[in-house]
Design a protein around this motif. Structure first.
Motif, PDB file in Angstrom:
ATOM      1  N   ASP A 856       0.853  -1.194   0.000  1.00 34.82           N
ATOM      2  CA  ASP A 856       0.000   0.000   0.000  1.00 34.82           C
ATOM      3  C   ASP A 856       0.885   1.239   0.000  1.00 34.82           C
ATOM      4  O   ASP A 856       1.135   1.836   1.050  1.00 34.82           O
ATOM      5  CB  ASP A 856      -0.925  -0.014   1.227  1.00 34.82           C
ATOM      6  CG  ASP A 856      -1.929   1.139   1.212  1.00 34.82           C
ATOM      7  OD1 ASP A 856      -1.892   1.940   0.263  1.00 34.82           O
ATOM      8  OD2 ASP A 856      -2.739   1.233   2.153  1.00 34.82           O
ATOM      9  N   PRO A 857       1.386   1.669  -1.168  1.00 34.88           N
ATOM     10  CA  PRO A 857       2.360   2.777  -1.230  1.00 34.88           C
ATOM     11  C   PRO A 857       1.827   4.113  -0.738  1.00 34.88           C
ATOM     12  O   PRO A 857       2.615   5.014  -0.465  1.00 34.88           O
ATOM     13  CB  PRO A 857       2.698   2.847  -2.735  1.00 34.88           C
ATOM     14  CG  PRO A 857       2.300   1.531  -3.300  1.00 34.88           C
ATOM     15  CD  PRO A 857       1.119   1.085  -2.483  1.00 34.88           C
ATOM     16  N   SER A 858       0.530   4.255  -0.619  1.00 37.03           N
ATOM     17  CA  SER A 858      -0.028   5.544  -0.197  1.00 37.03           C
ATOM     18  C   SER A 858      -0.198   5.655   1.312  1.00 37.03           C
ATOM     19  O   SER A 858      -0.666   6.680   1.800  1.00 37.03           O
ATOM     20  CB  SER A 858      -1.389   5.758  -0.873  1.00 37.03           C
ATOM     21  OG  SER A 858      -2.322   4.780  -0.424  1.00 37.03           O
ATOM     22  N   ARG A 859       0.162   4.625   2.051  1.00 36.56           N
ATOM     23  CA  ARG A 859      -0.067   4.614   3.495  1.00 36.56           C
ATOM     24  C   ARG A 859       1.024   5.416   4.190  1.00 36.56           C
ATOM     25  O   ARG A 859       2.108   4.934   4.445  1.00 36.56           O
ATOM     26  CB  ARG A 859      -0.111   3.180   4.016  1.00 36.56           C
ATOM     27  CG  ARG A 859      -0.497   3.078   5.472  1.00 36.56           C
ATOM     28  CD  ARG A 859      -1.869   3.628   5.754  1.00 36.56           C
ATOM     29  NE  ARG A 859      -2.911   2.938   5.005  1.00 36.56           N
ATOM     30  CZ  ARG A 859      -4.212   3.166   5.153  1.00 36.56           C
ATOM     31  NH1 ARG A 859      -4.608   4.102   5.992  1.00 36.56           N
ATOM     32  NH2 ARG A 859      -5.081   2.506   4.436  1.00 36.56           N
ATOM     33  N   ALA A 860       0.719   6.661   4.535  1.00 32.23           N
ATOM     34  CA  ALA A 860       1.731   7.587   5.050  1.00 32.23           C
ATOM     35  C   ALA A 860       2.353   7.106   6.353  1.00 32.23           C
ATOM     36  O   ALA A 860       3.572   7.200   6.540  1.00 32.23           O
ATOM     37  CB  ALA A 860       1.104   8.969   5.232  1.00 32.23           C
ATOM     38  N   ILE A 861       1.534   6.578   7.263  1.00 28.00           N
ATOM     39  CA  ILE A 861       2.047   6.236   8.584  1.00 28.00           C
ATOM     40  C   ILE A 861       3.117   5.150   8.501  1.00 28.00           C
ATOM     41  O   ILE A 861       4.031   5.093   9.334  1.00 28.00           O
ATOM     42  CB  ILE A 861       0.907   5.791   9.530  1.00 28.00           C
ATOM     43  CG1 ILE A 861       1.395   5.711  10.970  1.00 28.00           C
ATOM     44  CG2 ILE A 861       0.298   4.486   9.072  1.00 28.00           C
ATOM     45  CD1 ILE A 861       1.851   7.030  11.532  1.00 28.00           C
ATOM     46  N   ALA A 862       3.049   4.290   7.479  1.00 27.36           N
ATOM     47  CA  ALA A 862       4.070   3.250   7.326  1.00 27.36           C
ATOM     48  C   ALA A 862       5.427   3.877   7.012  1.00 27.36           C
ATOM     49  O   ALA A 862       6.468   3.373   7.442  1.00 27.36           O
ATOM     50  CB  ALA A 862       3.658   2.264   6.237  1.00 27.36           C
ATOM     51  N   TYR A 863       5.437   4.995   6.267  1.00 23.03           N
ATOM     52  CA  TYR A 863       6.703   5.693   6.001  1.00 23.03           C
ATOM     53  C   TYR A 863       7.247   6.307   7.286  1.00 23.03           C
ATOM     54  O   TYR A 863       8.461   6.324   7.508  1.00 23.03           O
ATOM     55  CB  TYR A 863       6.498   6.783   4.952  1.00 23.03           C
ATOM     56  CG  TYR A 863       6.268   6.254   3.559  1.00 23.03           C
ATOM     57  CD1 TYR A 863       7.336   5.892   2.749  1.00 23.03           C
ATOM     58  CD2 TYR A 863       4.982   6.116   3.045  1.00 23.03           C
ATOM     59  CE1 TYR A 863       7.123   5.403   1.462  1.00 23.03           C
ATOM     60  CE2 TYR A 863       4.763   5.630   1.772  1.00 23.03           C
ATOM     61  CZ  TYR A 863       5.834   5.273   0.980  1.00 23.03           C
ATOM     62  OH  TYR A 863       5.629   4.785  -0.284  1.00 23.03           O
ATOM     63  N   MET A 864       6.357   6.809   8.119  1.00 21.33           N
ATOM     64  CA  MET A 864       6.796   7.354   9.405  1.00 21.33           C
ATOM     65  C   MET A 864       7.440   6.253  10.244  1.00 21.33           C
ATOM     66  O   MET A 864       8.529   6.440  10.824  1.00 21.33           O
ATOM     67  CB  MET A 864       5.601   7.945  10.162  1.00 21.33           C
ATOM     68  CG  MET A 864       5.951   8.460  11.548  1.00 21.33           C
ATOM     69  SD  MET A 864       6.853  10.006  11.482  1.00 21.33           S
ATOM     70  CE  MET A 864       5.470  11.122  11.204  1.00 21.33           C
TER      71      MET A 864
END
Length: 906
Positions: A856-864
């Motif tokens: 899910d490339p749009s999942r911002a919290i995973a990048y955090m």
């Protein structure tokens, strides 16, 4: 570049008596070793022994990964081998450090250097804790050490040289002792008619299985093998497998029968690559050498190639007629790369190969065989072609040459043709290769070479078919509650006028209200809350009266609605002249001396229940009393269908007469209400169907509360009920765990541990009290069939619950289960990563955050989360990239300020 012998391990292995086949029972943790003592910074070998300890760990894990892998599906075996190769290449970095450290130590001129190396050999020869089989892991390194010592002609060096030589002889004896046993284990083929006796090797592998499990190793490297959804399809006929010549990838199954392509990865190696080339020449066998760019040289800031010693080896291979091909710049896992980083891995090595050979081949092999769409497009732009394999020698895992050869020959016999994967960085491969070539040549196999556009002996065009999984159709929930609207009346009284003050009742009512609105979708305007002075007798009865009046108007209470009533306060019981007990709930303004007039008897609650025009009603009383006989509705096998047609009037109470409510629960709740909230949080879903019935709620709450207090909750159906069951439909949790996720307090966790120890399990029979002091038997509903997607969601939700209780091992198991059921479940992948993060396992956490982002490339919290994992692991540049991506996706998100702060620190 220094020689990189993969199976170099910690110099802390089997006991004295090399080659004796003796098994040593250790009293120390596996892999433990005394630290050789030597004075002075130059003699500090602690970093060497630390790297060697990790090497041993990886060696053993690779053996565990390959044990019984013939029982895995082809896809699962491929993933398992990919992780094994990743372990292998991580060790290459460690081996290079150790090789360099030993070289510097022996070249230092320090008179103590031989004592330091001798102390390492002491551990090799007599260290406790490991099996002789482990010693095979460092045979090549001992050979390298022998060469280093030979450069010195002093007497201490000569003595040390003799000692290392004797150790190498002992290792050769160990290899002979275990050759047949290891070949049988690594062969992965059907047993012969006479079973080999492998007691010693079995003892060793049994021991390894007590240390490591395949699933654990894979999970640490970001892989969870899914449950097989259906039997694997049979292999299509050869003509259906063959791709066209101009396709982007070449597969070994495309070759004509009895045709073999030999490939060697990870070089060039300063010794073994040329030895392999010499062997190939004897059999007139062409081959492709897939080179790692950094072994050839480096690139400056302008992209110009600067060739190193490895380039000389490559030139010799080219001059001998062998094909040079691209295996990336650093052997990174390119499926996780993108953009400039991915381009550098592909084009960097291409530039270095062009500097060696302007007519370099167009062949490329992805490290680990791991590729993504972007990488394939870049290959096409660079006019490169991906080459895979269908026969893996496993020379990266198997320490015995004859076993490697046996495996390859059996695989060739099974496949009939193919591309064989070897590595030209092992002595064991050098020894295995003649055995393979001799046998294949004798059986009439052809060795195909690359002519610039195809493998010359290929005949038919290449093969392969697009692999893809069937799309998963959206699945409806197994059942729905069928309610039109949901209503609630919540009462909490702490500050009584004439009764003892309570501490937790108002908080209890508020907590229930939050759960109803936030979790179960009750509209706030349909939730009536009466607290303290609002909860007079007139106020409570008036709330029910208003609800009945609303039923007469459009938008009011309707026959397809549900009503939930919660009361937290004092309860009382009065003995009637007939001898029957009558229970009361005590309003704010009730006089203890005038209970019959001021309190609300259970008979009035019963009348209200029968008067409300709703489908299902549930009354939950966090007060102790007795005095209303309850009847149970009969169980119905077709519950999901019938429940919507049957009226339900049910009650759950906190306890019986003369019992006191335990007000000491966590978070300002009574024990009863806290348990109720845990049940509604998901623990009362006893059959795992995503719904909690009032019956399940009672089956969870009653025994749990009784186990931790003096209360005996009661449950049953009010007269007039037709057997319907009030239903709460659990929503699907969508929370991506992160640093802001709240966890329970220690006292809450302690109480939950006690509650869960006594809670009913699915399909358990539970005996509870009724309000007359008798007993009623509840059988929790049987499990109903649900889709794998629903099972995965439930497992994830359970994992969230366990994480909040700091039960990390159990939470990890649930998130893993979710991924087995639903391999592309980004939410579960992130949450599994955060469980690792919470336990300071940052490398493992980063792998799973990367998996979540890939899903899910749009999942911002995973990048955090990924940024936090990289930052804690000391990888500042990668952390910056992750934080910046978070800010690009969520510039005004709740974590934006935090991300900016982290960027300033890096």
């Amino acid at each position: 570049m220094k020689r990189k012998a993969f199976y170099l391990v910690i110099f802390a292995v089997a006991a004295a008596g090399a080659g004796s086949g003796t098994w040593i029972a250790s009293r120390k943790p596996a892999g433990s070793t005394p630290t050789p003592q030597a004075a002075g910074p130059a003699m500090n070998v602690s970093s060497i022994t630390a790297d060697m300890a990790r090497m041993l760990d990886a060696y053993r894990k690779m053996i565990v990964l390959t044990l019984d892998d013939d029982k895995l599906s082809d896809a699962a075996r491929s993933q398992t081998h990919a992780v094994g190769q990743q372990l292998f290449h991580e060790n290459q970095e460690r081996i290079a450090r150790v090789d360099e450290a030993l070289t510097k130590l022996l070249a230092s001129g320090d008179p103590r250097r031989f004592d330091a190396v001798g102390s390492l050999l002491d551990v090799v020869e007599s260290g406790e804790g490991l099996y002789d089989a482990d010693r095979l892991a460092y045979r090549e390194t001992m050979q390298s050490l022998l060469g280093l010592v030979a450069r010195d002609s002093s007497l201490p060096a000569i003595k040390l040289h003799k000692r290392v030589s004797e150790d190498l002889d002992a290792l050769a004896e160990i290899e002979r002792n275990y050759e047949k046993e290891i070949r049988a284990v690594f062969g992965r083929f059907e047993s012969r008619s006479i079973a080999l006796k492998r007691e010693k090797w079995d003892s060793y592998t049994t021991y390894l299985k007590t240390l490591y499990q395949r699933e654990r190793i894979l999970k640490d490297y970001g892989v969870v093998l899914p449950y097989p959804s259906k039997p694997e399809p049979t292999e299509p006929p050869p003509q259906a497998q063959q791709p066209q010549k101009d396709e982007a990838e070449i597969f070994g199954k495309a070759l004509p029968k009895k045709t073999i392509v030999l490939t060697f990865d990870d070089g060039p190696h300063r010794r073994y690559s040329e030895e392999i080339a010499a062997i190939l020449k004897q059999y007139n066998a062409p081959a492709v050498f897939f080179s790692v760019g950094r072994n050839i040289g480096s690139l400056d800031a302008k992209g110009a190639a600067h060739l190193g010693a490895g380039a000389d080896v490559s030139r010799k291979l080219k001059a001998a007629g062998y094909v040079l091909a691209n295996h990336s710049l650093t052997h990174a896992q390119l499926s996780k790369q993108s953009g400039d980083g991915l381009k550098a891995e592909i084009l960097g090595t291409d530039a270095l190969l062009r500097a060696v050979d302007p007519e370099r081949s167009t062949l490329f092999r992805f490290p680990y065989g791991a590729r993504n769409k972007e990488g394939m497009l870049m290959l096409a732009d660079a006019h490169l072609k991906s080459v895979m394999w269908n026969i893996d020698s496993l020379d990266w895992a198997d320490p015995v040459p004859s076993s490697i050869a046996d495996r390859v020959l059996r695989s060739v016999d099974k496949e009939g043709r193919g591309i064989i994967l070897f590595h030209d960085i092992h002595e064991r491969t050098v020894k295995a290769l003649p055995l393979v070539l001799e046998k294949l040549a004798a059986e009439g196999y052809q060795f195909a070479g690359w002519d610039g556009s195809t493998f010359k002996a290929a005949g038919a065009p290449g093969s392969g078919s697009a692999a893809g999984g069937a799309a998963q159709l959206p699945i409806q929930r197994a059942a729905a509650t069928g309610y039109a609207n949901s209503w609630a009346i919540l009462v909490g009284i702490d500050d009584y006028k004439k009764w003892p003050r309570l501490q937790y009742a108002v908080r209890d009512a508020e907590g229930i209200g939050q759960v109803l609105v936030q979790k179960f979708g009750f509209a706030p305007e349909r939730v009536i809350t009466l607290k303290n002075e609002q909860a007079t007798r007139a106020g409570i009865l008036g709330a029910f009266h208003d609800l009945m009046e609303r039923g007469k108007n459009a938008g009011g209470l309707q026959p397809n609605d549900r009503v939930f009533m919660f009361f937290a306060g004092h309860g009382a019981t009065r003995k009637l002249s007939s001898g029957r007990d009558l229970g009361y709930i005590v309003p704010y303004d009730a006089d203890p001396d005038n209970l019959a007039l001021d309190a609300i008897p259970m008979t009035e609650i019963q009348n209200i229940a029968e008067s409300l025009p709703a489908k299902h009603e549930l009354f939950v009383m966090d007060a102790c009393y007795s005095g209303l006989g309850l009847t149970r509705g009969g169980a119905n096998a077709a519950f999901l269908r019938e429940n919507g047609r049957r009226l339900g009037r049910q009650m759950l109470t906190a306890g019986g007469t003369d019992q006191l409510v335990s007000d000491g629960g966590p978070n300002g709740h009574s024990v009863f209400t806290w348990t109720l909230l845990q049940g509604l949080g998901g623990k009362a879903d006893l059959n795992g169907d995503g719904m909690i019935t009032a019956t399940e709620l009672a089956a969870y709450v009653a025994p749990a509360v009784s186990s931790v207090s003096q209360q005996t909750p009661a449950f049953g159906s009010l007269p007039g009920s037709e057997g319907g069951d009030f239903v709460f439909e659990l929503p699907e949790e969508t929370e991506f765990l992160n640093t802001n996720t709240a966890q329970l307090s220690n006292d809450a966790i302690a109480l939950n541990t006690k509650l869960d120890a006594k809670a009913s399990q699915p399909a358990a029979t539970v005996v509870v009290k009724d309000l007359q002091g008798g007993t009623a038997t509840i059988t929790a509903p049987a499990a109903v069939p649900v889709s794998s997607r629903q099972q995965a969601q439930r497992a994830n939700d359970h994992g969230l619950q366990l994480y909040k209780e700091k039960q990390y091992a159990q939470a990890e198991a649930q998130f893993t289960e979710a991924l087995k059921l639903r391999p592309n479940f980004a939410l579960a992948a992130n949450n599994l990563g955060f469980v690792f993060f919470k336990q300071d396992k940052y490398a493992e956490a980063a792998r799973w955050f990367e998996n979540a982002i890939k899903m899910d490339p749009s999942r911002a919290i995973a990048y955090m989360n990924l940024g936090d994992a990289y930052a804690r692991a000391g990888q500042g540049d990668k952390a910056k990239t992750a934080y910046k991506t978070y800010l690009e996706l969520a510039p005004s998100g709740s974590g934006a300020g935090y991300a900016k702060q982290q960027l300033e620190k890096l």
